[in-house]
Scaffold this motif. Structure first.
Motif, PDB file in Angstrom:
ATOM      1  N   ILE A 158      47.579  56.499  30.748  1.00 53.67           N
ATOM      2  CA  ILE A 158      46.680  55.437  31.209  1.00 53.67           C
ATOM      3  C   ILE A 158      45.547  55.988  32.058  1.00 53.67           C
ATOM      4  CG2 ILE A 158      48.426  53.631  31.067  1.00 53.67           C
ATOM      5  CD1 ILE A 158      48.668  53.845  34.169  1.00 53.67           C
ATOM      6  N   ASN A 159      45.693  57.221  32.510  1.00 56.03           N
ATOM      7  CA  ASN A 159      44.634  57.955  33.205  1.00 56.03           C
ATOM      8  C   ASN A 159      44.877  59.438  32.972  1.00 56.03           C
ATOM      9  OD1 ASN A 159      46.645  58.743  35.084  1.00 56.03           O
ATOM     10  ND2 ASN A 159      46.135  57.077  36.453  1.00 56.03           N
ATOM     11  N   ASP A 160      43.896  60.260  33.341  1.00 54.66           N
ATOM     12  CA  ASP A 160      44.083  61.695  33.139  1.00 54.66           C
ATOM     13  C   ASP A 160      44.697  62.327  34.389  1.00 54.66           C
ATOM     14  OD1 ASP A 160      42.003  62.150  34.990  1.00 54.66           O
ATOM     15  OD2 ASP A 160      40.520  62.486  33.425  1.00 54.66           O
ATOM     16  N   ALA A 161      44.831  63.623  34.388  1.00 51.64           N
ATOM     17  CA  ALA A 161      45.518  64.324  35.483  1.00 51.64           C
ATOM     18  C   ALA A 161      44.824  64.160  36.830  1.00 51.64           C
ATOM     19  CB  ALA A 161      45.656  65.810  35.141  1.00 51.64           C
ATOM     20  N   THR A 162      43.533  63.809  36.823  1.00 54.95           N
ATOM     21  CA  THR A 162      42.817  63.586  38.083  1.00 54.95           C
ATOM     22  C   THR A 162      42.754  62.105  38.459  1.00 54.95           C
ATOM     23  OG1 THR A 162      40.652  63.413  37.021  1.00 54.95           O
ATOM     24  CG2 THR A 162      41.375  65.631  37.697  1.00 54.95           C
ATOM     25  N   PHE A 201      39.997  57.251  34.469  1.00 54.42           N
ATOM     26  CA  PHE A 201      40.240  56.475  33.254  1.00 54.42           C
ATOM     27  C   PHE A 201      38.940  55.916  32.678  1.00 54.42           C
ATOM     28  CE2 PHE A 201      41.046  53.822  36.956  1.00 54.42           C
ATOM     29  CZ  PHE A 201      40.282  52.688  36.706  1.00 54.42           C
ATOM     30  N   ASP A 202      37.822  56.571  32.950  1.00 59.89           N
ATOM     31  CA  ASP A 202      36.540  56.091  32.423  1.00 59.89           C
ATOM     32  C   ASP A 202      36.484  56.151  30.895  1.00 59.89           C
ATOM     33  OD1 ASP A 202      36.320  58.853  32.187  1.00 59.89           O
ATOM     34  OD2 ASP A 202      34.351  58.973  33.151  1.00 59.89           O
ATOM     35  N   GLY A 221      47.310  64.974  29.984  1.00 60.32           N
ATOM     36  CA  GLY A 221      48.192  64.756  31.127  1.00 60.32           C
ATOM     37  C   GLY A 221      47.668  63.618  31.974  1.00 60.32           C
ATOM     38  N   GLY A 222      48.498  63.167  32.886  1.00 58.65           N
ATOM     39  CA  GLY A 222      48.146  62.050  33.749  1.00 58.65           C
ATOM     40  C   GLY A 222      49.347  61.155  33.941  1.00 58.65           C
ATOM     41  N   THR A 223      49.096  59.869  34.038  1.00 55.16           N
ATOM     42  CA  THR A 223      50.167  58.883  34.196  1.00 55.16           C
ATOM     43  C   THR A 223      50.508  58.332  32.820  1.00 55.16           C
ATOM     44  OG1 THR A 223      49.308  58.296  36.376  1.00 55.16           O
ATOM     45  CG2 THR A 223      50.865  56.760  35.354  1.00 55.16           C
TER      46      THR A 223
END
Length: 186
Positions: free
Chosen positions: A16-20, A23-24, A152-154
């Motif tokens: 749903i977002n990246d490792a940082t 989520f743009d 990666g991310g959530t």
């Protein structure tokens, strides 16, 4: 009786977002956004954890921002007209109307909400959804899959939950987004 629906916009690799935390890449185009708006019309209540609630509060102010598209204004109205329940041990007060804070997820209370509510209930965020999935409360899964791999991310589906699902619907958009709708096999 309302259905509990877990939905989100995800990368092709399921985040749903990246490792940082970015989520743009998940911003849907107008056509996909209008499609999602139509899906959201059935929801009368949103269940959020603190972090997702804080992200979503922007919809409270979208109508006051300049140059908003009709699709954005439509979603803002849908969001503002729904009740929100935020599960948080750290949030002291809600910053938006029609919002109440609950300190802990209570599966029995959510089951009663489903039973008593005529409209659907949307649950957002993988941590909160994991508790609902584990309790067998989620009636439907809705994913808008973006044609991007973020590496990666959530994760949309957190570790430790299992759900055997059957495909109910799918829709492809010219932009490359794909909508997938599933229900648990019971």
């Amino acid at each position: 009786m309302g259905r509990l629906i877990y939905s989100g916009i995800v990368s092709l690799d399921g985040f749903i977002n990246d490792a940082t935390g970015n989520f743009d890449w998940a911003a849907p185009d107008e056509e996909a956004h209008a499609f999602v708006n139509d899906l959201e019309r059935s929801a009368g209540t949103y269940l959020y954890g603190r972090r997702l609630y804080e992200v979503m509060t922007v919809w409270e102010t979208v109508p006051q921002l300049p140059d908003q598209s009709p699709v954005m204004l439509d979603y803002a109205e849908l969001w503002r007209s729904a009740d929100k329940i935020v599960f948080s041990t750290s949030l002291s007060a809600a910053s938006t109307p029609r919002t109440r804070i609950e300190r802990h997820f209570d599966a029995d209370a959510v089951a009663r909400l489903k039973q008593d509510d005529e409209r659907d209930i949307s649950i957002g965020g993988p941590t909160l959804a994991a508790a609902a999935i584990a309790a067998g409360l989620v009636d439907e899964y809705r994913l808008v899959v973006c044609p991007v791999v973020v590496g990666g991310g959530t994760s949309f589906f957190p570790d430790g939950v299992r759900a055997d699902l059957g495909l109910l619907d799918e829709h492809r958009f010219p932009s490359g987004l794909v909508f997938l709708r599933y229900a648990p096999r019971r």
